[in-house]
Design an enzyme around this catalytic site. Sequence first.
Site, PDB file in Angstrom:
ATOM      1  N   LEU A 158      13.548   1.878  14.684  1.00 27.09           N
ATOM      2  CA  LEU A 158      13.704   2.885  15.426  1.00 27.09           C
ATOM      3  C   LEU A 158      13.342   4.047  16.320  1.00 27.09           C
ATOM      4  O   LEU A 158      13.578   4.575  17.372  1.00 27.09           O
ATOM      5  CB  LEU A 158      13.642   4.282  13.959  1.00 27.09           C
ATOM      6  CG  LEU A 158      14.755   3.504  12.617  1.00 27.09           C
ATOM      7  CD1 LEU A 158      13.551   4.663  11.357  1.00 27.09           C
ATOM      8  CD2 LEU A 158      15.955   3.553  12.747  1.00 27.09           C
TER       9      LEU A 158
ATOM     10  N   GLY B 168      13.552   3.830  19.343  1.00 27.59           N
ATOM     11  CA  GLY B 168      14.175   3.909  20.787  1.00 27.59           C
ATOM     12  C   GLY B 168      15.913   3.727  20.924  1.00 27.59           C
ATOM     13  O   GLY B 168      16.533   3.849  21.023  1.00 27.59           O
ATOM     14  N   HIS B 169      15.997   4.006  19.064  1.00 26.55           N
ATOM     15  CA  HIS B 169      17.060   3.474  18.372  1.00 26.55           C
ATOM     16  C   HIS B 169      17.639   4.607  18.131  1.00 26.55           C
ATOM     17  O   HIS B 169      17.462   4.200  16.314  1.00 26.55           O
ATOM     18  CB  HIS B 169      17.240   2.126  18.220  1.00 26.55           C
ATOM     19  CG  HIS B 169      18.562   1.166  17.811  1.00 26.55           C
ATOM     20  ND1 HIS B 169      19.016   1.464  16.582  1.00 26.55           N
ATOM     21  CD2 HIS B 169      19.703   0.030  18.424  1.00 26.55           C
ATOM     22  CE1 HIS B 169      20.103   0.524  16.414  1.00 26.55           C
ATOM     23  NE2 HIS B 169      20.155   0.375  17.842  1.00 26.55           N
ATOM     24  N   PHE B 170      18.139   5.154  18.046  1.00 28.31           N
ATOM     25  CA  PHE B 170      18.405   6.250  19.214  1.00 28.31           C
ATOM     26  C   PHE B 170      17.262   7.192  19.595  1.00 28.31           C
ATOM     27  O   PHE B 170      17.446   7.885  18.840  1.00 28.31           O
ATOM     28  CB  PHE B 170      19.621   6.418  19.930  1.00 28.31           C
ATOM     29  CG  PHE B 170      20.838   4.883  19.282  1.00 28.31           C
ATOM     30  CD1 PHE B 170      20.828   3.937  21.173  1.00 28.31           C
ATOM     31  CD2 PHE B 170      21.686   4.634  18.069  1.00 28.31           C
ATOM     32  CE1 PHE B 170      21.778   3.009  20.303  1.00 28.31           C
ATOM     33  CE2 PHE B 170      22.238   3.641  18.283  1.00 28.31           C
ATOM     34  CZ  PHE B 170      22.330   3.237  19.381  1.00 28.31           C
TER      35      PHE B 170
ATOM     36  N   VAL C 268      19.201   5.530  13.911  1.00 27.00           N
ATOM     37  CA  VAL C 268      20.179   4.385  12.774  1.00 27.00           C
ATOM     38  C   VAL C 268      19.544   2.996  13.564  1.00 27.00           C
ATOM     39  O   VAL C 268      18.895   2.510  14.008  1.00 27.00           O
ATOM     40  CB  VAL C 268      21.474   4.641  14.249  1.00 27.00           C
ATOM     41  CG1 VAL C 268      22.218   3.354  13.165  1.00 27.00           C
ATOM     42  CG2 VAL C 268      21.830   5.634  13.883  1.00 27.00           C
TER      43      VAL C 268
END
Length: 137
Positions: A42, A44-46, A51
Amino acid sequence: MNQEEIKKILPHRDHMLLIDEAELREGKAYGKKTIRGDEFFLQGHFPGNPVVPGVILCEILGQSACVLLSAEGEGKTPFFTGLDKVRFKNSVRPGDVFETECTLLKHKGPFYWAEGKGYVNGKLCVSAEFSFALIKE
């Protein structure tokens, strides 16, 4: 099965053992993963809108399916060999309990074919057919 029991079946450890618990019922494997929010996937995503990546959802399905092979898989490593008909319907986010249901379709030699679905609160998030091989290393 808790994570310690799952570790007897799967070689995954540390951050890559992605199922918290699993059970076999009537020829199907059921798994659970509580998404806490601090998982590596998670970061850096996002940013500001975490997500769970689709590839991670597929890995959770694969790990859940391997529970079906606890007897056959002893001393062997499961390797993904294919993903087919993957469909993402709803996102999985921190605080969700992602629940899987997997069924073996067939096998030939070291190759196994399965199908799986993943849900949050009974709502379908991902479905896929996949294959893997059990390899003695």
